[in-house]
Structure formats: structure tokens, C-alpha cells
Write an enzyme that holds these catalytic residues in place. Sequence first.
Site, PDB file in Angstrom:
ATOM      1  N   ASN A 106       0.852  -1.198   0.000  1.00  0.00           N
ATOM      2  CA  ASN A 106       0.000   0.000   0.000  1.00  0.00           C
ATOM      3  C   ASN A 106       0.883   1.243   0.000  1.00  0.00           C
ATOM      4  OD1 ASN A 106       0.579   0.778   2.842  1.00  0.00           O
ATOM      5  ND2 ASN A 106      -0.326  -1.233   3.209  1.00  0.00           N
ATOM      6  N   LYS A 150       8.628 -17.444 -10.357  1.00  0.00           N
ATOM      7  CA  LYS A 150       7.882 -16.338 -10.966  1.00  0.00           C
ATOM      8  C   LYS A 150       6.694 -16.875 -11.784  1.00  0.00           C
ATOM      9  CE  LYS A 150       8.399 -12.506 -14.138  1.00  0.00           C
ATOM     10  NZ  LYS A 150       9.180 -11.954 -15.226  1.00  0.00           N
ATOM     11  N   PHE A 162      -4.342   3.228  14.744  1.00  0.00           N
ATOM     12  CA  PHE A 162      -4.666   4.256  13.753  1.00  0.00           C
ATOM     13  C   PHE A 162      -5.745   3.683  12.851  1.00  0.00           C
ATOM     14  CE2 PHE A 162      -1.825   8.044  13.289  1.00  0.00           C
ATOM     15  CZ  PHE A 162      -1.188   7.916  14.505  1.00  0.00           C
ATOM     16  N   LYS A 207     -11.508  -3.655  18.195  1.00  0.00           N
ATOM     17  CA  LYS A 207     -10.116  -4.064  18.454  1.00  0.00           C
ATOM     18  C   LYS A 207      -9.747  -3.885  19.924  1.00  0.00           C
ATOM     19  CE  LYS A 207      -8.710  -3.183  13.702  1.00  0.00           C
ATOM     20  NZ  LYS A 207      -7.589  -3.445  12.816  1.00  0.00           N
TER      21      LYS A 207
END
Length: 403
Positions: free
Chosen positions: A210, A289, A325, A343
Site C-alpha cells: 500500500n 515467478k 490508527f 479491536k
Amino acid sequence: MQTLNNKRILLGVTGGIAAYKSAELVRRLQDQGAQVRVVMTSSATEFITPMTMQALSGNPVHLDLLDTETESVMGHIELARWADLVLVAPATADFIARLAGGRGDDLLTTLCLAAECKMAIAPAMNQAMWAKAATQQNCSALQSRNIAILGPAEGLQACGETGEGRLLEVDSIVTATANLFTSGLLAGKHVVITAGPTREAIDPVRYITNHSSGKQGYALATAAIEAGARVTLVSGPTNLSPPDRVTFIPVVSAHDMLQAVIDAVPDADIFIGVAAVADYRPVSARTQKIKKSGESSSITLELTETQDIVAHVANSGKRPFTVGFAAETENLVEYAKKKREKKNLDMLIANNVADQEIGFNSDRNRTTVFWHDRILELPLMSKAAVSSRIIELVAESLGTQGR
Ligand code: PMT
């Protein structure tokens, strides 16, 4: 060790005989790792040239609110937001009076009004002017607004008189400036922080990741160090250098990060999960691969959930004070509240990562902090300033929980 590593200091220079010392100050601040930009009042330019300050700071000097050239490099509001500290040295009696009065009649006072970061002034003036009730009252007003007053020193003055009013020695200003960034708020605490992205291998050459740059997590690690904590930073791959004095544990995948956190948290007082951990990883990474087969134009990648690191810490036996966060792109308040509860977090800091100006990879962030019984919105600030504020809030919360 550089005491002002990566700190962004906006140095304001006002018009007094001590202005020549601000040239040396730029250098000494830079020696300690600070980035320095200079703003001069028009009377300061009578004592030292903008060219000198530009050459030393390596940046254009800002002189005028209406200067289109420097405004196009960095506008005055942007400049105020860029800074972690506005330091005015030397600060004349006239500047101090204008600052205390909340004036915005030149670039420097306007910047001070717009700044949301720390501020400090180093007064320099004749001893009688310093002793005058008006100056003393102005300084008290500034102190009550959390503006630090550095000095002045006592001794022989340029006018031939002796007394209090000399600009503090440059080295003392640098030391006092570094001290502005340190506190004992988390003295003796061990803080474990995760930062950056994780990489989940698809095959030996490809992975899922990300946009996290690590900037927010590394800034928090620095803020925790400055608050006197011992810090362990568990980081996914980033382009950043680890802050000084942290125990740095580089990892790659969500699984590696979980293992490193499990090893680090047993004696932690505080855990802060800033990392953008992959929620899913390929069920199995291929050992070779993946080749184009030529038979089909699509392939299917089967993903499985990763273990939630912050939830694991928050639900462990002897848990540290646990902060998460939340990167959201919509319904920030609703999703963040649910995430904090689900959480089992003591605090959750949410940011809107759909906004290009904040969140992933930017230098600034606008966050909202959630506890079980309250919410606090913080203004748009540098990631360093956000981090100092979060550390203050964590310390306050720890205090009220009596840990
Ligand atoms: O790195 P920067 O470019 O500076 O960007 C900062 C940031 C946007 C990454 C940061 O401010 C931020 O929002 N971090 C959390 C990103 C995230 O993964 O959010 P989330 O809503 O998906 O996860 C919520 C919490 O669970 C986070 O504390 C995360 O660390 C944690 N988590 C998530 C998944 C997982 N498997 N394990 C976890 O611990």
C-alpha cells in the site's frame, strides 16, 4: 547526536544590532540537523542583508507579504504550516509588543498569527527597554500563550550600558531550542511503534502493498523519544532512516511484523500501531515467478486474512496501553468508533486517506482522536506536530488511568 534532527525552524529576524548573530544561529541550528527558513522584517534588513541569510540557509528569504516571487516558492500560510517551530531571534521590544497585541502588520507577525506550531522568541534590547513594565507585561502575555522566552542575557550592551537585555549566546539559543522539543512526559516508559507498509509476496518478484511511507510512524517514534521514552520501532519497508536512539526492527510482511511485535511488547507500557498492515495476503507465495500462460487473459489470486496485530496486543493478558490508527476513505467517525471498540483499543487516531493533502505519504495530517468516552478533532498540522500532540494525549490518558 544531532538534537534538532529534521526539525523545521522558521527563523524570524527583527531589526536590532544583534541581528548579525542570526547568521551564526542559522549555521548552528543546521549543525544540529534542523532545516531553516528565514523571515526578516524590513528593519532587520538594515542590519544584515537578506543575501547573507539566503546563502547560509540555502533557501529564499521571505521579506514581504506581497512579494509574489517568494510567495510563489512557498506562500506565507504554507510557510507557517511548514514549521515545527517559529523562533524569532533577535526579537525587538517593538516586535514583542506587536506580537503580544496580536497584530498582523507585516509578514513575520502574520506568520506568527497563522502558526499552530511551537513558538519562541529571544529578546534583545537596551536594558532600560527590557526592564520597562510594558515590555515585561508583553512578555508575560506571550508566556501565558505558551510562547517560550529565551533569555535575554546580562552584560555589556552595544549602547555601552550594562544590564539585562543582550541576546542570549547563539549556543545557548540552540540548546534552549532543542529543549523545547523534549519533555519528560514518557520518562521511563517503553513504547513499541509499528510503521510503514507491509509487503505480502505473490511470487519471488511481486507483492501486494500500500501507499504508506512510514512518515507518520517515524514522526511518532521521534516524538516518543523526545518525551523521554525508550522506543522500539518495528517498520515495514520505507525509504526513511530510522530516528536516532530507537531500537529499529525492520520487517517485510504482516507475519514478520506480528512476530517482531510479540517479541517486543512483553515489557512495553505503550503500543502504537501506525503501520498500514496488509489485511490480506496470498494464501501461498509461489516459489517461482508466475509466467503468462497464453491460455487465459486472467488469473485468480486467492487471499487469506492476516492476523490483526494491534487487536492481538490489545487482547493479550498483561496488555500495554494500546493505540491504533485508522485509515478511512469515508464515514470516518462511524467506522473509527466501531474499529476502536472491535479491536479493544484505549485510543484510536483516524485520518482520511482519500484526501491527497493528508494521510499517506504527505508531510501533514489531520486526525481525529477517539477514546471510549470522547472524541477530539486536531487541526491540519505537520506529522511531527500531530505526533507531539498524540504523545501528550497518550501521556494524559495514561495518567488518568493511573498506570
Ligand atoms: O505512513 P504514512 O505515509 O505517513 O501514512 C500514515 C498512515 C495513513 C499509514 C497512518 O496515519 C495510518 O492511518 N495508519 C493505519 C493504516 C491502517 O492500516 O489502517 P486500518 O484502518 O486498516 O487498520 C486499523 C488499525 O489496525 C491500525 O492501527 C493498523 O496498524 C492495525 N492493523 C490492521 C491490520 C492488521 N492485520 N494488523 C493491524 O495491526
